[in-house]
Motif scaffolding. Structure first.
Motif, short mmCIF file in Angstrom:
data_model
loop_
_atom_site.label_atom_id
_atom_site.label_comp_id
_atom_site.label_asym_id
_atom_site.label_seq_id
_atom_site.Cartn_x
_atom_site.Cartn_y
_atom_site.Cartn_z
N ARG A 115 -3.14 -7.40 6.54
CA ARG A 115 -2.31 -6.52 7.35
C ARG A 115 -1.02 -7.27 7.67
O ARG A 115 -1.05 -8.47 7.99
CB ARG A 115 -3.01 -6.11 8.64
CG ARG A 115 -4.18 -5.17 8.42
CD ARG A 115 -4.70 -4.62 9.74
NE ARG A 115 -5.92 -3.87 9.56
CZ ARG A 115 -5.98 -2.59 9.24
NH1 ARG A 115 -4.86 -1.90 9.07
NH2 ARG A 115 -7.14 -1.97 9.09
N THR A 167 0.91 3.64 7.70
CA THR A 167 -0.24 3.82 8.58
C THR A 167 -1.25 2.68 8.49
O THR A 167 -1.83 2.28 9.50
CB THR A 167 -0.96 5.15 8.28
OG1 THR A 167 -1.32 5.18 6.89
CG2 THR A 167 -0.05 6.32 8.60
N ASP A 168 -1.47 2.11 7.28
CA ASP A 168 -2.51 1.06 7.17
C ASP A 168 -1.96 -0.36 7.23
O ASP A 168 -2.70 -1.31 7.45
CB ASP A 168 -3.38 1.26 5.93
CG ASP A 168 -2.62 1.10 4.60
OD1 ASP A 168 -1.62 0.37 4.53
OD2 ASP A 168 -3.06 1.74 3.62
N SER A 222 0.82 -1.20 0.00
CA SER A 222 0.00 0.00 0.00
C SER A 222 0.86 1.26 0.00
O SER A 222 1.88 1.33 0.71
CB SER A 222 -0.91 0.02 1.24
OG SER A 222 -1.51 1.28 1.41
N TYR A 264 -1.11 -2.39 4.95
CA TYR A 264 -1.74 -3.29 3.98
C TYR A 264 -0.72 -3.81 2.97
O TYR A 264 0.09 -3.04 2.43
CB TYR A 264 -2.84 -2.57 3.20
CG TYR A 264 -4.13 -2.32 3.94
CD1 TYR A 264 -4.54 -3.12 5.01
CD2 TYR A 264 -4.97 -1.28 3.53
CE1 TYR A 264 -5.73 -2.88 5.67
CE2 TYR A 264 -6.18 -1.04 4.19
CZ TYR A 264 -6.55 -1.84 5.25
OH TYR A 264 -7.73 -1.59 5.89
#
Length: 366
Positions: free
Chosen positions: A134, A114-115, A109, A117
């Motif tokens: 994740r 932050t995510d 990602s 992914y």
């Protein structure tokens, strides 16, 4: 602050605005490349970073410079450092390897910090699919199948994943040997798809679906140049392999055209090769050139681009030296990481295969 602003702009393109692949580009004339030897002065020699892999199919980099590497047939996902340390992250559940299918593409990602992914494209029991995970200290968690129902087959499963400069996730699919699917805009086969991080059609897609372009036989390489122009490698059938300049909503002709057709309604390729020179898989952009990994051709192609995206004469590098080449990716430090594919049932494995090579492209190659 500049980095944050650029990232925010890119992600916005996949959350409410049209994230077209590039500004309008001038139509690029088809070129016929020559394979008349290599140009060893154009790049420093490769060094082997990792040995003992089995069909490493895709490479994607984490923000710190480590890479995620997929193995097609074993369904293993590795983390590899720039120093060559390798650690298995997981064996991906649900992968059903067969023929040219298995664990294929991987992408990180743009907002990974932050995510957390990562995205994987793989062949399951009944389809090809894209699954979001994740990735944390304890490995992979929270799998979500964001796209399912991509047709699968013993051949031509596509499988490349990459984020474009617009922040959208792009995926390449093959027509699985069922040629008519490439022209059927209601089918996900034989396409380049463009989507948000949750698998929905990205804003600005031409047909209101995931489909970005169609009429593809089997795309396995995606890359963007410094001006945002998008390129893809594509396997031909008997005569011509291709690099295409990818533009929104275009029809790239398969199965009606192989190579340059000059027919109304179809987009001709940017470059063609004979199939024994290429069978191109991974594609990357670095130092003013496209770099295409060749399977049957057993070489790395360097294709210099001018400021308008037009190609110069392609140059064949390392012809026959490392066998079949599958993935090529540009690392954060500017080097190229290239994987061999000599253990895929079509190569001649050598001691240490399969491996990842690191190639520092010369600044004189543009």
């Amino acid at each position: 602050m500049v980095v944050i602003a650029v990232l925010s702009t890119a992600l916005a393109a996949c959350s409410g605005t049209d994230g077209g692949s590039a500004p309008p580009a001038s139509r690029v004339a088809t070129a016929q490349p020559s394979a008349d030897g290599s140009d060893p002065a154009s790049v420093d020699g490769p060094r082997t970073l990792v040995r003992g892999l089995s069909v490493p199919w895709a490479i994607a980099f984490l923000p710190g410079g480590d890479a995620l590497v997929t193995e097609r047939d074993s369904a293993r996902l590795f983390r590899v450092t720039p120093q060559g340390r390798r650690r298995q992250i997981d064996v991906i559940e649900g992968v059903s390897p067969s023929g040219e299918g298995g664990l294929l593409g991987v992408a990180v990602s743009p907002a990974y910090s932050t995510d957390r992914y990562i995205f994987l494209y793989f062949t399951a029991d009944d389809d090809n699919r894209i699954v979001r995970y994740r990735y944390g200290d304890r490995g992979l968690s929270d799998p979500v199948a964001i796209v399912t129902g991509i047709p699968k087959g013993g051949i031509h499963n596509g499988g490349r994943l990459a984020f474009g400069p617009d922040g959208c996730l792009y995926a390449s699919t093959g027509e699985t040997g069922d040629e008519g699917q490439a022209q059927d805009r209601d089918s996900l086969a034989g396409k380049i798809l463009r989507m948000t991080l949750d698998g929905r059609p990205a804003p600005g897609n031409p047909f209101g679906s995931l489909v970005w372009t169609y009429g593809h036989r089997n795309v396995q390489g995606l890359a963007w140049d410094g001006d945002g122009r998008m390129y893809a490698t594509e396997f031909g059938q008997n005569t011509y392999d291709e690099i295409n300049l990818i533009e929104k909503g275009r029809d790239y002709g398969w199965p009606d055209v192989e190579g340059v057709g000059g027919k109304p309604g179809f987009t001709d390729p940017l470059l063609t090769w004979s199939t024994d020179e290429a069978s191109p898989s991974g594609l990357a952009y670095a130092e003013g050139s496209l770099w295409a990994a060749a399977l049957r051709g057993r070489r790395l192609w360097r294709v210099p681009l001018d400021g308008s995206g037009r190609p110069g004469r392609p140059v064949a590098l390392y012809s026959g030296e490392y066998g079949r080449l599958r993935a090529v990716a540009t690392a954060p430090d500017g080097t190229l990481w290239v994987s061999t594919s000599n253990r895929d049932g079509r190569g001649d494995p050598r001691d240490g295969d399969d491996r990842i090579l690191v190639i520092p492209p010369s600044r004189s190659t543009g």
